[in-house]
Write a protein that holds these residues in place. Structure first.
Motif, PDB file in Angstrom:
ATOM      1  N   VAL A  17      21.135 -42.248  73.328  1.00  0.00           N
ATOM      2  CA  VAL A  17      19.905 -42.897  73.789  1.00  0.00           C
ATOM      3  C   VAL A  17      19.083 -43.359  72.584  1.00  0.00           C
ATOM      4  CG1 VAL A  17      17.755 -42.488  75.079  1.00  0.00           C
ATOM      5  CG2 VAL A  17      19.901 -41.449  75.844  1.00  0.00           C
ATOM      6  N   PHE A  18      18.420 -44.486  72.725  1.00  0.00           N
ATOM      7  CA  PHE A  18      17.616 -45.050  71.633  1.00  0.00           C
ATOM      8  C   PHE A  18      16.133 -44.870  71.930  1.00  0.00           C
ATOM      9  CE2 PHE A  18      21.524 -47.542  72.376  1.00  0.00           C
ATOM     10  CZ  PHE A  18      22.226 -47.102  71.272  1.00  0.00           C
ATOM     11  N   GLU A  19      15.330 -44.846  70.869  1.00  0.00           N
ATOM     12  CA  GLU A  19      13.885 -44.647  71.013  1.00  0.00           C
ATOM     13  C   GLU A  19      13.201 -45.905  71.516  1.00  0.00           C
ATOM     14  OE1 GLU A  19      12.128 -41.930  68.380  1.00  0.00           O
ATOM     15  OE2 GLU A  19      13.778 -40.898  69.406  1.00  0.00           O
ATOM     16  N   GLN A  37      15.288 -50.134  68.094  1.00  0.00           N
ATOM     17  CA  GLN A  37      16.277 -49.234  67.532  1.00  0.00           C
ATOM     18  C   GLN A  37      17.659 -49.524  68.110  1.00  0.00           C
ATOM     19  OE1 GLN A  37      16.430 -44.962  68.415  1.00  0.00           O
ATOM     20  NE2 GLN A  37      16.608 -44.601  66.198  1.00  0.00           N
ATOM     21  N   ALA A  38      17.705 -49.796  69.415  1.00  0.00           N
ATOM     22  CA  ALA A  38      18.988 -50.143  70.036  1.00  0.00           C
ATOM     23  C   ALA A  38      19.610 -51.341  69.322  1.00  0.00           C
ATOM     24  CB  ALA A  38      18.787 -50.442  71.519  1.00  0.00           C
ATOM     25  N   ALA A  39      18.781 -52.350  69.068  1.00  0.00           N
ATOM     26  CA  ALA A  39      19.280 -53.558  68.397  1.00  0.00           C
ATOM     27  C   ALA A  39      19.780 -53.224  66.992  1.00  0.00           C
ATOM     28  CB  ALA A  39      18.167 -54.601  68.344  1.00  0.00           C
ATOM     29  N   ALA A  40      19.007 -52.390  66.277  1.00  0.00           N
ATOM     30  CA  ALA A  40      19.377 -52.045  64.896  1.00  0.00           C
ATOM     31  C   ALA A  40      20.664 -51.229  64.849  1.00  0.00           C
ATOM     32  CB  ALA A  40      18.232 -51.271  64.236  1.00  0.00           C
ATOM     33  N   PHE A  52      23.089 -51.308  67.147  1.00  0.00           N
ATOM     34  CA  PHE A  52      24.201 -52.170  67.527  1.00  0.00           C
ATOM     35  C   PHE A  52      24.597 -53.101  66.388  1.00  0.00           C
ATOM     36  CE2 PHE A  52      23.971 -50.662  71.815  1.00  0.00           C
ATOM     37  CZ  PHE A  52      25.211 -50.963  72.357  1.00  0.00           C
ATOM     38  N   SER A  53      23.616 -53.587  65.655  1.00  0.00           N
ATOM     39  CA  SER A  53      23.930 -54.527  64.564  1.00  0.00           C
ATOM     40  C   SER A  53      24.466 -53.793  63.337  1.00  0.00           C
ATOM     41  CB  SER A  53      22.681 -55.312  64.170  1.00  0.00           C
ATOM     42  OG  SER A  53      21.788 -54.447  63.478  1.00  0.00           O
ATOM     43  N   GLY A  54      24.271 -52.477  63.290  1.00  0.00           N
ATOM     44  CA  GLY A  54      24.726 -51.717  62.138  1.00  0.00           C
ATOM     45  C   GLY A  54      23.665 -51.609  61.051  1.00  0.00           C
ATOM     46  N   GLU A  55      22.503 -52.219  61.288  1.00  0.00           N
ATOM     47  CA  GLU A  55      21.395 -52.149  60.323  1.00  0.00           C
ATOM     48  C   GLU A  55      20.942 -50.701  60.145  1.00  0.00           C
ATOM     49  OE1 GLU A  55      17.500 -54.437  60.980  1.00  0.00           O
ATOM     50  OE2 GLU A  55      19.147 -55.823  61.474  1.00  0.00           O
ATOM     51  N   GLU A  56      20.941 -49.960  61.263  1.00  0.00           N
ATOM     52  CA  GLU A  56      20.564 -48.545  61.201  1.00  0.00           C
ATOM     53  C   GLU A  56      21.788 -47.707  61.519  1.00  0.00           C
ATOM     54  OE1 GLU A  56      16.917 -47.200  63.305  1.00  0.00           O
ATOM     55  OE2 GLU A  56      18.163 -45.576  64.085  1.00  0.00           O
ATOM     56  N   GLU A  57      22.047 -46.691  60.707  1.00  0.00           N
ATOM     57  CA  GLU A  57      23.173 -45.803  60.963  1.00  0.00           C
ATOM     58  C   GLU A  57      22.855 -44.883  62.130  1.00  0.00           C
ATOM     59  OE1 GLU A  57      25.429 -43.623  58.254  1.00  0.00           O
ATOM     60  OE2 GLU A  57      25.322 -45.170  56.691  1.00  0.00           O
ATOM     61  N   TYR A  82      27.930 -45.188  70.914  1.00  0.00           N
ATOM     62  CA  TYR A  82      28.842 -45.027  72.047  1.00  0.00           C
ATOM     63  C   TYR A  82      30.058 -44.273  71.516  1.00  0.00           C
ATOM     64  CZ  TYR A  82      31.700 -46.521  76.059  1.00  0.00           C
ATOM     65  OH  TYR A  82      32.499 -46.545  77.162  1.00  0.00           O
ATOM     66  N   ALA A  83      30.619 -43.366  72.319  1.00  0.00           N
ATOM     67  CA  ALA A  83      31.639 -42.452  71.799  1.00  0.00           C
ATOM     68  C   ALA A  83      32.977 -43.125  71.477  1.00  0.00           C
ATOM     69  CB  ALA A  83      31.832 -41.277  72.747  1.00  0.00           C
ATOM     70  N   ARG A  84      33.178 -44.365  71.907  1.00  0.00           N
ATOM     71  CA  ARG A  84      34.377 -45.062  71.426  1.00  0.00           C
ATOM     72  C   ARG A  84      34.237 -45.361  69.931  1.00  0.00           C
ATOM     73  NH1 ARG A  84      34.877 -50.399  72.338  1.00  0.00           N
ATOM     74  NH2 ARG A  84      34.179 -50.259  74.490  1.00  0.00           N
ATOM     75  N   PHE A  85      32.964 -45.493  69.471  1.00  0.00           N
ATOM     76  CA  PHE A  85      32.719 -45.769  68.045  1.00  0.00           C
ATOM     77  C   PHE A  85      32.583 -44.468  67.257  1.00  0.00           C
ATOM     78  CE2 PHE A  85      29.802 -49.466  69.652  1.00  0.00           C
ATOM     79  CZ  PHE A  85      30.864 -50.011  70.359  1.00  0.00           C
ATOM     80  N   SER A  86      31.715 -43.586  67.735  1.00  0.00           N
ATOM     81  CA  SER A  86      31.494 -42.334  67.007  1.00  0.00           C
ATOM     82  C   SER A  86      30.853 -41.304  67.918  1.00  0.00           C
ATOM     83  CB  SER A  86      30.585 -42.573  65.794  1.00  0.00           C
ATOM     84  OG  SER A  86      29.276 -42.900  66.207  1.00  0.00           O
TER      85      SER A  86
END
Ligand SMILES: *Cc1c(COP(=O)(O)O)cnc(C)c1O
Length: 390
Positions: free
Chosen positions: A34-36, A40-43, A45-50, A54-58
Motif C-alpha cells: 500500500v502507498f501513502e 508515492q504510488a507513481a514514484a 511504479f516509475s522506480g524513482e523511489e525504492e 507487487y510480489a511478482r517484483f519483490s
C-alpha cells in the motif's frame, strides 16, 4: 556484512526487522503493498523511489533470502525464482537472443539439457553439448555467437568434476559468460564465483531448503547479469513465493553444518561400498579412486553428499538393492536430510534411448544415493540386505 565469515552470514545476512523488532525473520504473505499517496504510488511504479510494489517484483521475505544467498555465494546480486528450472530459464531468456550460441556440458541435469537443447532451439538459441571433463571440446565448440557456457559440477549421477577455473578462462577468452549450476555442492562446499564463474544457478529445492519441503531456485552473480534476470522475472513472472523463500531462508542457517555432516556420511558410505562384494564401481569425488579426486579436493571443501555405484548383475541386481531398502526412500529427489536411492536408467534417464544412456555411462546396474543425516550403520544395513541377496 562483507567482513563476516560464512557461518555468520548464513544466520544473519539479509535480516531486516519490521516495526515489531521480531528476532526470527518474518514471513510476509502479501501479494501487494500500500502507498501513502498517489505521488508515492507513481514514484514506486516509475522506480524513482525504492520500495515494494507487487510480489511478482519483490517481497521483503524473498528479498531477505536473496540477500542471504548472495552473501554466501559472494555474489553482487541474487534473484530468487519459483524453481531451479525457472532459474535456468530466466538466465537464458534474460541474457540471450535468437542467433546466440551456448556451450554446455553433457553432464547437465536432464531438464536443463532438454530446455537448452530442445525448447530454446525453437527460439533460435543453439546449444553445443560437450563431454563434461574435456576442456579441448569446450574450446573447439566456440562459435562467433557463443555468449554462454553452462556447466554443473559434480555431475548427476556420475559425479564428474568439471574444472571451473579452466572453463571460466575458456569462456572469457571467447567473450562469453560462465554459468555454474551449484546445486550439488552449494556455496558451503564450493564457490564458483571465486573460481572465475560469472553467475551461479541453484535449485533451492535441494540442499538450500535441505528438508524436502519446497520448490525454489536462484540466479546469483554479477549485478549486470542479475539485473537483466530481474527485469525478465518481474515481467514474465516465475517468482519465488514468500512462503517458500522463508523456508529456504531458514534452511540456509544450517546449510554448512548439514553439508558437512551429509558429506562425512557419504564418504563413509562410499568407502564401505567400495569394499562390498557385488559392487563393481563407486563414483564419489571424495574417494582416492575417483578419476578427478585431486581437482575435486582443490575445488570443493569435500566430496559432497551424492554417491553413485554400479552393481554386478545389471538392472535385476540393481532393482533388488532398491527393493530391499527399508530406510532409504525410493525417490529421485536429492538434497534432503532423509537419504534417497534411485535407479537412473529406469527413472531420471529412463526416457533417453539405451544407446544414448550407454554413451553417457549410465549402465543398468547403476544406483544413485543422496546421503542424508541418518546413521551410516543403518544405511549400510539397509543396503547390505539387497547386496547380499544377489
Ligand atoms: C533438481 C535440479 C534442477 C532443477 O531444479 P527444480 O527445483 O526441480 O526445478 C536443476 N539442476 C540440478 C543439478 C538439479 O538437481
Amino acid at each position: 556484512m562483507d567482513d563476516f565469515d560464512f557461518d555468520t552470514l548464513a544466520v544473519r545476512a539479509g535480516t531486516a526487522r519490521s516495526q515489531f523488532n521480531e528476532h526470527s525473520e518474518a514471513l510476509y504473505l502479501t501479494s501487494s503493498f500500500v502507498f501513502e499517496s498517489a505521488a508515492q504510488a507513481a514514484a514506486r511504479f516509475s522506480g524513482e523511489e525504492e520500495g515494494n510494489v507487487y510480489a511478482r517484483f519483490s517481497n521483503p521475505t524473498v528479498s531477505a533470502m536473496q540477500s542471504r544467498l548472495a552473501a554466501l555465494e559472494g555474489a553482487e546480486g541474487c534473484v530468487a525464482t519459483a524453481s531451479g528450472m525457472s532459474a535456468v530459464l530466466s538466465l537464458v531468456m534474460a541474457t540471450l537472443q535468437a542467433g546466440d550460441h551456448i556451450v554446455a556440458s553433457r553432464g547437465l541435469f536432464g531438464a536443463t539439457q532438454q530446455l537448452l537443447g530442445t525448447i530454446m532451439a525453437k527460439f533460435g538459441i543453439e546449444t553445443s553439448f560437450v563431454p563434461a571433463t574435456d576442456l579441448n571440446a569446450y574450446r573447439e565448440a566456440v562459435k562467433s555467437r557463443t555468449k554462454l557456457f553452462f556447466i554443473e559440477t559434480p555431475s548427476n549421477p556420475l559425479t564428474e568434476v568439471v574444472d571451473i577455473a579452466a572453463v571460466a578462462a575458456i569462456a572469457h577468452e571467447a567473450g562469453a559468460v560462465l554459468a555454474v549450476d551449484n546445486c550439488f555442492c552449494t556455496p558451503a562446499l564450493q564457490q564458483p564465483l571465486a573460481l572465475g564463474a560469472d553467475v551461479v544457478v541453484h535449485s533451492a529445492t535441494k540442499y538450500l531448503d535441505g528438508q524436502g519441503r519446497v520448490l525454489g531456485g536462484a540466479v546469483a552473480g554479477a549485478k549486470a547479469i542479475t539485473e537483466e534476470v530481474f527485469k525478465f522475472l518481474r515481467t514474465a513472472g516465475p517468482t519465488l513465493s514468500p512462503f517458500n523463500a522463508w523456508v529456504i531462508l531458514k534452511g540456509l542457517e544450517t546449510l554448512r553444518i548439514r553439508m558437512e555432516a551429509q558429506s562425512a556420511n557419504a564418504l563413509a558410505l562410499a568407502g564401505w561400498l567400495e569394499a562390498q562384494p557385488g559392487v563393481a564401481r563407486v563414483f564419489y569425488p571424495g574417494l582416492a579412486s575417483h578419476p578427478q579426486h585431486e581437482l575435486a579436493m582443490r575445488q570443493q571443501k569435500s566430496g559432497g553428499a551424492i554417491v553413485s555405484f554400479e552393481v554386478e548383475g545389471g538392472r535385476e541386481a540393481a532393482w533388488r538393492v532398491v527393493d530391499a531398502c527399508k530406510t532409504l526412500s525410493i525417490t529421485a529427489n536429492l538434497g534432503d536430510t532423509k537419504s534417497t536411492i534411485t535407479h537412473p536408467a529406469s527413472t531420471t534417464h529412463g526416457r533417453i534411448s539405451a544407446e544414448a544412456r550407454a554413451a553417457a555411462g549410465i549402465s543398468d546396474g547403476l544406483l544413485r544415493i543422496a546421503v542424508g543425516l541418518e546413521s551410516v550403520g543403518d544405511l549400510q544395513a539397509d543396503l547390505s540386505s539387497g547386496l547380499r541377496g544377489r
